[in-house]
Scaffold this motif. Structure first.
Motif, PDB file in Angstrom:
ATOM      1  N   THR A 131       0.715  -1.621   0.234  1.00  0.00           N
ATOM      2  CA  THR A 131       0.051  -0.012   0.006  1.00  0.00           C
ATOM      3  C   THR A 131       0.595   1.377  -0.579  1.00  0.00           C
ATOM      4  O   THR A 131       2.180   1.475   0.253  1.00  0.00           O
ATOM      5  N   LYS A 180      -5.355   2.832  -7.764  1.00  0.00           N
ATOM      6  CA  LYS A 180      -6.816   3.418  -7.366  1.00  0.00           C
ATOM      7  C   LYS A 180      -6.413   4.169  -5.949  1.00  0.00           C
ATOM      8  O   LYS A 180      -5.964   3.022  -5.323  1.00  0.00           O
ATOM      9  N   TRP A 183       0.359   4.982   0.954  1.00  0.00           N
ATOM     10  CA  TRP A 183      -0.671   6.198   2.330  1.00  0.00           C
ATOM     11  C   TRP A 183       0.204   7.212   1.645  1.00  0.00           C
ATOM     12  O   TRP A 183       1.306   7.706   2.184  1.00  0.00           O
ATOM     13  N   SER A 212      -5.670  12.757   7.892  1.00  0.00           N
ATOM     14  CA  SER A 212      -6.088  11.686   7.455  1.00  0.00           C
ATOM     15  C   SER A 212      -5.123  11.235   6.692  1.00  0.00           C
ATOM     16  O   SER A 212      -4.055  11.790   6.114  1.00  0.00           O
ATOM     17  N   GLY A 255      -8.463   4.206  -2.274  1.00  0.00           N
ATOM     18  CA  GLY A 255      -9.222   3.594  -1.391  1.00  0.00           C
ATOM     19  C   GLY A 255      -9.862   4.481   0.013  1.00  0.00           C
ATOM     20  O   GLY A 255      -9.991   6.141   0.166  1.00  0.00           O
ATOM     21  N   LYS A 256     -10.587   4.492   0.495  1.00  0.00           N
ATOM     22  CA  LYS A 256     -11.426   5.019   1.318  1.00  0.00           C
ATOM     23  C   LYS A 256      -9.608   5.533   3.225  1.00  0.00           C
ATOM     24  O   LYS A 256      -8.866   4.761   3.386  1.00  0.00           O
ATOM     25  N   SER A 257     -10.040   6.591   2.846  1.00  0.00           N
ATOM     26  CA  SER A 257      -9.182   7.522   3.783  1.00  0.00           C
ATOM     27  C   SER A 257      -9.192   6.785   5.061  1.00  0.00           C
ATOM     28  O   SER A 257     -10.434   6.838   5.158  1.00  0.00           O
ATOM     29  N   VAL A 258      -8.237   6.900   5.718  1.00  0.00           N
ATOM     30  CA  VAL A 258      -8.199   6.764   7.498  1.00  0.00           C
ATOM     31  C   VAL A 258      -7.757   7.494   8.788  1.00  0.00           C
ATOM     32  O   VAL A 258      -7.219   8.462   8.284  1.00  0.00           O
ATOM     33  N   ASP A 259      -9.267   7.942   9.457  1.00  0.00           N
ATOM     34  CA  ASP A 259      -8.579   9.573  10.233  1.00  0.00           C
ATOM     35  C   ASP A 259      -7.596   9.152  11.389  1.00  0.00           C
ATOM     36  O   ASP A 259      -6.981   8.204  11.711  1.00  0.00           O
ATOM     37  N   THR A 307      -4.730   8.482   2.977  1.00  0.00           N
ATOM     38  CA  THR A 307      -5.580   8.045   1.228  1.00  0.00           C
ATOM     39  C   THR A 307      -4.017   6.749   1.354  1.00  0.00           C
ATOM     40  O   THR A 307      -2.986   6.970   0.897  1.00  0.00           O
TER      41      THR A 307
END
Length: 393
Positions: A126, A146, A128, A136, A148-152, A138
């Motif tokens: 991955t 592509k 980041w 966040s 993905g959904k971002s992480v807090d 991503t």
């Protein structure tokens, strides 16, 4: 009869021991045979490997921490990933994706507010994106490109990973914290407050048991115990207004190099003792540090004057300086998988530079978004990532 058997056994054991010792002695005849290629080469004695951080993959070569980073030595995990350059544009809140074969931007990805660095995960699966003011991270899939959904994650200015892959370490610059998080879920595990200002870059000792952190706003360095997750030493750099940036350890693991954009050079300090550093002047706005694929040289970006200094580890000195035509602001980046191209963001010029590592010639100057910063060249050789724009071991 029983007594005779014991004597015989003792004699056989003694003979075996003497034969083994004779075989290990490596006399001149053995060396002559080896040089002539008449027998299998005997590997020279290696220095004793230090006991590494529990769970850390063993160092391949005690004399070179970058031994796994040789040209095109791609891990099976990443060997099928398309070759790309991912550029976080801090002011545009985007990531520009460059095809290095054509020097063209082929995709623009919208991310969070103020992306600072694109960081390969420890397992290299991955990428980041550190959205510093967006609080966040991503994820980008380097196989497909592509997002993905971002992480807090709060205040992720930069991101590193412990050498055993257990934790991610968030450099929370404004929060004045080192936050150890689960390397996969990014759930917090321990928060370490620091007394310096502006934690930003780091690198690890060969055994992975400690790492050095630069604090850009207070001109300080920290030494952190990896396993205890604790600051164990701290020092102020001996230069008024010092602003330390990128950190890299030497191939033999004996020295740390710390770029300083105000002192206009690289601080060199003993890795074991964390003693008083000395300054090697490179150029105005010294910023990023990148080791060549053969571990012989280090490329040093001087952001304030549009140059790249080249440091030779064996000679322990600067040997070359490359100047970008028409100037520029070379910042952060990385070396291509084959070692032939140095990629650097042009922080104040909304562009990216591709530089030939053999000649220093500029190969391309590619327009991107505003404020390009910690770009990642991907994939790269190595077994695992320690973070930043790609520190591989």
């Amino acid at each position: 009869m029983h007594r005779n058997r014991n004597h015989l056994r003792s004699a056989l054991i003694a003979g075996a021991v003497l034969a083994a010792l004779a075989g290990c002695s490596g006399g001149s005849k053995d060396h002559a045979n080896q040089a002539a290629g008449t027998q299998a080469a005997v590997r020279p004695a290696q220095p004793k490997m230090p006991d590494g951080l529990p769970g850390m993959p063993p160092v391949l070569d005690a004399k070179d921490v970058y031994a796994a980073d040789r040209a095109n030595q791609l891990s099976p995990v990443v060997k099928d990933f398309p070759s790309r350059v991912y550029v976080p544009n801090t002011n545009s809140n985007t990531v520009s994706v460059i095809d290095p074969a054509t020097y063209k931007v082929i995709k623009t990805i919208r991310v969070g507010v103020q992306p600072q660095h694109v960081v390969p995960s420890w397992d290299m699966k991955t990428l980041w994106v550190n959205n510093d003011r967006g609080n966040s991270l991503t994820p980008i899939d380097p196989r497909t490109g592509k997002a993905g959904k971002s992480v807090d994650v709060h205040d992720p200015y930069n991101l590193y990973f412990t050498p055993n892959g257990k934790y991610a370490i968030v450099m929370a610059s404004l929060d004045r914290e080192l936050v150890f998080r689960d390397a996969h879920t990014m759930e917090p595990r321990k928060t370490v407050p620091v007394s310096c200002y502006g934690v930003n870059h780091a690198d690890f000792s060969p055994d992975g048991r400690s790492f050095i952190v630069s604090c850009e706003f207070s001109g300080e360095l920290l030494k952190v115990d990896t396993e205890k997750m604790k600051v164990v030493a701290q020092q102020k750099l001996p230069f008024r207004g010092a602003m330390p940036q990128d950190v890299k350890i030497s191939p033999d693991g004996k020295k740390y190099y710390v770029a300083d954009m105000v002192a206009d050079g690289v601080w060199v300090l003993d890795a074991a003792g964390f003693g008083k550093p000395t300054l090697l002047h490179t150029g105005k706005g010294c910023h990023g540090l990148y080791v060549s694929r053969d571990s012989r040289e280090m490329y040093i970006s001087n952001r304030g004057e549009g140059t790249i200094s080249v440091f030779d580890f064996a000679q322990d000195k600067l040997t070359k300086k490359w100047r970008l035509p028409h100037g520029g602001s070379p910042d952060m980046g990385g070396v291509s998988a084959d070692g032939k191209v140095l990629w650097l963001s042009g922080r104040y010029n909304s562009e990216v530079y591709a530089i030939d590592t053999r000649s220093g010639k500029q190969l391309a100057r590619i327009p991107v978004g505003s404020g390009p910063h910690g770009l990642a060249v991907y994939p790269q050789p190595g077994r695992y990532s320690l973070g930043h724009t790609g520190i591989f071991r």
